[in-house]
Design an enzyme around this catalytic site. Structure first.
Site, PDB file in Angstrom:
ATOM      1  N   TYR A   1     -11.152   3.539  -7.984  1.00 55.67           N
ATOM      2  CA  TYR A   1     -10.710   3.571  -6.592  1.00 55.67           C
ATOM      3  C   TYR A   1     -10.165   2.227  -6.124  1.00 55.67           C
ATOM      4  O   TYR A   1      -9.860   2.043  -4.940  1.00 55.67           O
ATOM      5  CB  TYR A   1     -11.856   4.030  -5.676  1.00 55.67           C
TER       6      TYR A   1
ATOM      7  N   ARG B   1     -20.185 -10.025 -10.405  1.00 54.56           N
ATOM      8  CA  ARG B   1     -19.698 -11.201 -11.111  1.00 54.56           C
ATOM      9  C   ARG B   1     -20.774 -12.288 -11.164  1.00 54.56           C
ATOM     10  O   ARG B   1     -21.571 -12.434 -10.242  1.00 54.56           O
ATOM     11  CB  ARG B   1     -18.445 -11.749 -10.414  1.00 54.56           C
ATOM     12  N   ASP B   2     -20.776 -13.057 -12.245  1.00 53.15           N
ATOM     13  CA  ASP B   2     -21.679 -14.200 -12.347  1.00 53.15           C
ATOM     14  C   ASP B   2     -21.350 -15.199 -11.240  1.00 53.15           C
ATOM     15  O   ASP B   2     -20.190 -15.420 -10.914  1.00 53.15           O
ATOM     16  CB  ASP B   2     -21.516 -14.869 -13.707  1.00 53.15           C
TER      17      ASP B   2
ATOM     18  N   LYS C   1     -17.943  -7.951   5.804  1.00 51.38           N
ATOM     19  CA  LYS C   1     -16.946  -7.175   6.535  1.00 51.38           C
ATOM     20  C   LYS C   1     -16.610  -7.899   7.838  1.00 51.38           C
ATOM     21  O   LYS C   1     -17.489  -8.240   8.627  1.00 51.38           O
ATOM     22  CB  LYS C   1     -17.489  -5.784   6.832  1.00 51.38           C
TER      23      LYS C   1
ATOM     24  N   TYR D   1       0.846  -1.194   0.000  1.00 53.47           N
ATOM     25  CA  TYR D   1       0.000   0.000   0.000  1.00 53.47           C
ATOM     26  C   TYR D   1       0.878   1.240   0.000  1.00 53.47           C
ATOM     27  O   TYR D   1       1.941   1.252   0.635  1.00 53.47           O
ATOM     28  CB  TYR D   1      -0.910  -0.010   1.235  1.00 53.47           C
TER      29      TYR D   1
END
Length: 369
Positions: A275, A207-208, A361, A85
């Site tokens: 982003y 996404r599938d 989360k 990062y």
């Protein structure tokens, strides 16, 4: 010389959260240490993180001692520990950029904060993956207690990211369309809810997967107008048929072919804001999109925005509006799982994955034994 908390003279009122030692409102902790996750070198979190005991010290005049209650585990936290990062704290470091805590001791010159106040980090690389820490009073931000602890713990990153991307790049008005990929991510779910609150049309790409009906139902329950799979996006007619206005704004956290398909649906002079890059593929922009459609490609990094707007009116207004939306139940946390602090391995192992139903989360819970 700093004094251990156990030596402080304080007033006893009543006990509140526990974590081996008891924290007393209007008084200090009855023990002289806390716990902290620390990494001495960059690498995979499961290998480089270790739980350590930390001495608790008396805050100085303009400092406060905070007991952290909940701290989310974000992909950026994992990338920071890995050394991938852009924002790298000095080593050894305590990870964690988000969390909600309670003030347990205030310095003699602190104004605007009292024992018992709920606070969130007011900066970056604050190190929230620990039970206690001393901060300068300006390093934490007081938040209302009527906001749920889970929502408060994750207000700094995902809601603020979604808010700024919807506010800062295109002047949107009610009825305008926003298209995004990663619609089931934590940010994606916040974007959907903010669009609903602000009367914008949202089209989310996912996404599938086998559980696609359940996922679509979940996102539509949050307020999504359309949820399309990647294969459906390639052949959709919802914009050509004028069912929705062509999007003026596209939000991209995937890149690669996915982002290219999203880009093709942007209106003339539209803006794509990137982003994230979950696919790890580059963002490819056709020449025709630039020349004939005047498409603009921009990037957004919440960390940089926060550093540049720490004391700004825009930041205050953003928090006020987000807190109001949370308080009125117009903004809710994405699906989450609380993990006892001592069992942090589960959180860091799974933080980079996306649950089949929706972005899950993981939140470290310092109040669990």
């Amino acid at each position: 010389m700093a004094m251990h908390v156990a030596t402080l003279t304080t007033r006893l009122i009543r006990p509140t959260y526990q974590n081996k030692c008891v924290v007393l409102r209007y008084m200090s902790t009855t023990c002289d240490h806390g716990k902290s996750l620390v990494y001495q070198e960059y690498g995979e979190p499961i290998k480089v993180l270790s739980m350590q005991q930390i001495p608790l010290k008396k805050p100085e005049d303009n400092q406060v001692l905070v007991k952290w209650l909940l701290a989310p585990v974000n992909p950026a936290d994992i990338n920071t520990i890995q050394g991938r990062y852009p924002s790298k704290p000095a080593l050894p470091a305590v990870p964690g950029n988000e969390g909600v805590g309670e003030v347990v001791i205030v310095g003699s010159k602190v104004q605007g904060l009292e024992v018992g106040d709920r606070v969130v980090p007011n900066g970056v690389n604050m190190g929230t993956w620990r039970t206690h820490a001393v901060y300068n009073k300006d390093e934490v931000l007081k938040i209302p207690k009527n906001i749920g602890m889970v929502e408060a713990s994750m207000i700094n990153v995902n809601p603020c990211t979604a808010y700024r991307m919807l506010k800062d790049f295109v002047p949107l008005k009610p009825g305008d369309t926003v298209i995004q990929n990663g619609g089931n991510s934590a940010v994606g779910q916040i974007v959907i809810q903010l669009c609903k609150a602000w009367h914008l049309k949202s089209v989310s790409i996912v996404r599938d997967r086998p559980e696609i009906i359940e996922l679509k139902d979940h996102l539509k329950s949050l307020g999504a107008h359309e949820v399309l799979t990647e294969s459906e996006l390639r052949k959709t007619e919802i914009f050509k048929s004028k069912q929705y206005l062509q999007p003026k704004l596209a939000l991209n956290c995937i890149c690669g072919q996915n982002a290219l398909e999203v880009l093709r649906h942007l209106d003339h002079s539209g803006v794509m804001v990137t982003y994230g890059g979950m696919s790890r593929d580059p963002l490819t922009v056709p020449t025709s999109a630039l020349i004939f459609k005047n498409i603009t490609i921009k990037g957004f990094w919440m960390t940089a925005w926060t550093k540049a707007h720490m004391e700004s009116k825009e930041r205050t207004e953003m928090y006020n509006e987000l807190e109001e939306l949370i308080n009125t139940k117009n903004l809710q946390a994405p699906p989450y799982k609380l993990i006892a602090f001592d069992k942090f391995q589960e959180a860091v192992l799974n933080a980079l994955s996306i649950n089949g139903k929706a972005g899950l989360k993981y939140i470290l819970d310092m109040t669990q034994k």
